[in-house]
Design an enzyme around this catalytic site. Structure first.
Site, short mmCIF file in Angstrom:
data_model
loop_
_atom_site.label_atom_id
_atom_site.label_comp_id
_atom_site.label_asym_id
_atom_site.label_seq_id
_atom_site.Cartn_x
_atom_site.Cartn_y
_atom_site.Cartn_z
N GLN A 142 11.87 -6.39 -3.16
CA GLN A 142 10.57 -7.02 -3.42
C GLN A 142 10.59 -8.46 -2.89
OE1 GLN A 142 8.08 -5.47 -5.62
NE2 GLN A 142 9.29 -3.67 -6.04
N ASP A 272 10.57 7.12 -5.94
CA ASP A 272 10.53 5.74 -5.44
C ASP A 272 10.43 5.76 -3.91
OD1 ASP A 272 10.48 2.98 -5.34
OD2 ASP A 272 12.61 2.72 -5.76
#
Length: 380
Positions: A142, A272
């Site tokens: 991220q 994911d």
């Protein structure tokens, strides 16, 4: 209206196993049971499928993208196509489109795009907002420049843009303001999930998180003097734990440890997955970052795992291979648990009155067909 009938299949309903069964359905499940209980009705379209196993459609509450598309692109047509390809090729009949830490404007666009796509495509049942309210210490893939402290007003704005579809949020409970943030989530039907977090066990005992995002990955680790996020998730019965069963995010022995600790009732299989799933190996993209896909692994240039290219049907097989669990237990972790946790009342089991979402598997557990709301699809 005629109904479809599939006969002589082994059926895992989510509640029971029927060795020689039938299921009758249109858009909803009309009947299910042993084949000797089947009574033909006028107009029934009957198919004998000996050697086939039927399981409930899979529910993926953590998937960013696949097949060249990503929820963060914010393009409703692409999100719609992505969800349909996940259904056809993997058996995912319920999807939470998942975002990531990005600029407010990019998340705005994603929320608006998912709303339009979900209005067209009923497979998309929610949004998993992964970030931006996370810890820089465990940011994983991220981008750090967009990380923020928990912000109830901003979450409310994004939930409104999505049409009230935010069902799950990954955040760091150790951040300031998390108590009020958690209260807002619970009041609005959003499950608070600890992830990308540096929280200690002590901090988590004071939080309201009931879910952990991708157990083991991007979180304070399980150590002998500090259980951290992973240890807390293992120890607390109220914590539901996501597992990415690709064999790379978590080695099989640690998957078996999680299974032995949590049991099949508190594990949610997830992919994911990112846009490179279902695509040729090589260079891809995640949140503006270059990703390199090789040997079924997606990594940033520094080697950090960047989501997965895991298909849900492979997660379903892998959890059985890695843990020795039964197919009945794999069904729990693929469909039943998610439906119960997120109050998806028409999903999760093959029960009369529920949506006719079901997967057909051959003797090798390969996906050979999927019914979504009673309409048949096949892998591409």
């Amino acid at each position: 209206m005629s109904a479809k009938v599939l006969k002589h299949a082994k059926i895992y309903t989510g509640d029971q196993v029927i060795d020689d069964g039938y299921i009758r359905f249109d858009q909803k499940i009309l009947a299910v049971g042993p084949v000797y209980d089947y009574v033909a009705e006028a107009g029934d379209e009957v198919q004998n499928i000996q050697g086939t196993t039927i399981v409930p459609g899979f529910i993926d509450v953590h998937a960013h993208g696949g097949y060249g598309f990503d929820a963060m692109d914010g393009d409703p047509d692409q999100i719609d196509t992505m969800a349909t390809k996940m259904m056809r090729n993997e058996g995912v009949t319920t999807l939470f489109a998942t975002t990531m830490t990005q600029s407010n404007e990019n998340i705005d666009r994603a929320m608006s795009g998912v709303k339009v796509a979900a209005e067209r495509n009923p497979i998309i049942k929610g949004v998993h907002l992964e970030g931006p309210f996370i810890s820089a210490v465990y940011k994983g893939a991220q981008p750090e420049q967009y990380i923020k402290d928990p912000n109830t007003e901003l979450l409310g704005h994004w939930n409104e843009l999505s049409g009230g579809r935010v069902k799950l949020i990954t955040y760091a409970p150790e951040d300031p303001g998390s108590a009020a943030f958690e209260d807002y989530c619970i009041a609005n039907g959003i499950v608070p999930s600890v992830g990308h977090s540096n929280a200690t066990r002590e901090q988590l005992l004071n939080s309201k998180a009931t879910h952990v995002t991708h157990l083991y990955n991007a979180q304070r680790e399980f150590k002998h003097r500090q259980p951290g996020v992973t240890g807390h998730a293992m120890l607390e019965d109220n914590m539901h734990a996501e597992l990415i069963c690709d064999g790379f995010h978590i080695v099989p022995d640690m998957i078996r440890l999680a299974f032995d600790m949590k049991g099949p009732e508190r594990i949610d299989l997830v992919t994911d997955s990112m846009r490179a799933k279902g695509m040729p190996e090589g260079e891809s993209e995640l949140g503006g970052q270059k990703v390199y896909v090789k040997d079924k692994q997606a990594r940033l240039s520094d080697g950090t795992l960047a989501g997965s290219v895991l298909q849900f049907i492979d997660a379903f097989k892998n959890i059985q291979d890695f843990t020795g669990c039964s197919m009945f237990e794999a069904v729990q972790m693929s469909s039943v648990n998610q439906a119960e946790e997120f109050h998806l009342d028409s999903k999760g089991t093959l029960t009369v009155g529920k949506d006719a979402d079901l997967n057909l598997l051959n003797r090798n557990q390969d996906l050979v067909g999927t019914y979504s709301y009673g309409t048949e699809y096949h892998p591409e």
